[in-house]
Write a protein that holds these residues in place. Structure first.
Motif, PDB file in Angstrom:
ATOM      1  N   ALA A 162     -38.585  42.878  19.295  1.00  0.00           N
ATOM      2  CA  ALA A 162     -38.898  41.839  18.309  1.00  0.00           C
ATOM      3  C   ALA A 162     -40.250  42.030  17.630  1.00  0.00           C
ATOM      4  N   ASN A 163     -41.136  42.802  18.235  1.00  0.00           N
ATOM      5  CA  ASN A 163     -42.481  42.956  17.670  1.00  0.00           C
ATOM      6  C   ASN A 163     -42.566  44.083  16.637  1.00  0.00           C
ATOM      7  N   GLY A 164     -41.433  44.489  16.102  1.00  0.00           N
ATOM      8  CA  GLY A 164     -41.440  45.491  15.047  1.00  0.00           C
ATOM      9  C   GLY A 164     -41.253  46.918  15.513  1.00  0.00           C
ATOM     10  N   GLU A 165     -40.810  47.110  16.755  1.00  0.00           N
ATOM     11  CA  GLU A 165     -40.583  48.462  17.279  1.00  0.00           C
ATOM     12  C   GLU A 165     -39.502  49.204  16.501  1.00  0.00           C
TER      13      GLU A 165
ATOM     14  N   ALA B 258     -35.656  41.079  22.682  1.00  0.00           N
ATOM     15  CA  ALA B 258     -37.015  40.558  22.842  1.00  0.00           C
ATOM     16  C   ALA B 258     -38.044  41.684  22.835  1.00  0.00           C
TER      17      ALA B 258
END
Length: 183
Positions: free
Chosen positions: A138-141, A135
């Motif tokens: 999930a934001n493109g890290e 999670a």
């Protein structure tokens, strides 16, 4: 470890699985290393070590009941950076698979004077922690299966709480075990 720190999160791939004796026969890759990106290597390694294409580091590996401490090499092979060394030979590593995680915790620009902590997180053994990492990333890290968190970055504090630094009594090696800087 004192001073600033960083945590490099590597989503394991099939090629990384050769590091584990339990997976060695089933994997097509015969490398005994975890791949790192150039960006991660630049943050992890002292500029002299980076320019010299690698060095040896006191590395403490943890996963479940397994604990391994030995000198491991971080180096650039023909085209890729890798954290390698001898196979990790403990049955608990059978629970790891590709898309599980390796967390590398160190001082930034490590010249070999500070140990590196390598902790593994598996879907089977650490379901909630692994889901939390998925999670968080999930934001493109993740870029090329690697994310880098330093103390100024959002998420470092949560990772730091879940994966504590190496205790001082473990981090300091007796003088007989000190290794010289190798570039």
């Amino acid at each position: 470890m004192s001073g600033s720190e960083l945590i490099i999160v590597r989503s394991l791939t099939d090629s990384d699985m050769g590091l584990f004796a339990a997976h060695r026969k089933a994997t097509a890759s015969h490398q005994r290393a975890i791949a790192l990106t150039t960006r991660a290597a630049k943050r992890l390694l002292h500029p002299d070590v980076f320019e010299g294409k690698g060095g040896d580091f006191d590395c403490i590996c943890l996963f479940g009941a397994a604990m391994n401490r030995e000198i491991r090499r971080v180096n650039k092979g023909s085209k890729n950076w890798r954290l390698g060394g001898s196979q990790l030979d403990h049955e608990v590593f059978r629970d790891l698979d590709s898309r599980d995680f390796a967390l590398i915790r160190s001082v930034p620009h490590n010249d070999g004077a500070s140990p590196i902590l390598l902790t593994f997180v598996g879907r089977h053994s650490h379901q909630l922690v692994q889901a939390g990492l998925v999670a968080m990333l999930a934001n493109g890290e993740l870029q090329h299966s690697v994310a880098i968190f330093d103390e100024s970055k959002s998420g470092f504090s949560a990772l730091s709480d879940l994966f504590p630094a190496i205790p001082a009594r473990v981090a300091v090696r007796p003088p007989a075990q000190q290794s010289a800087f190798i570039s």
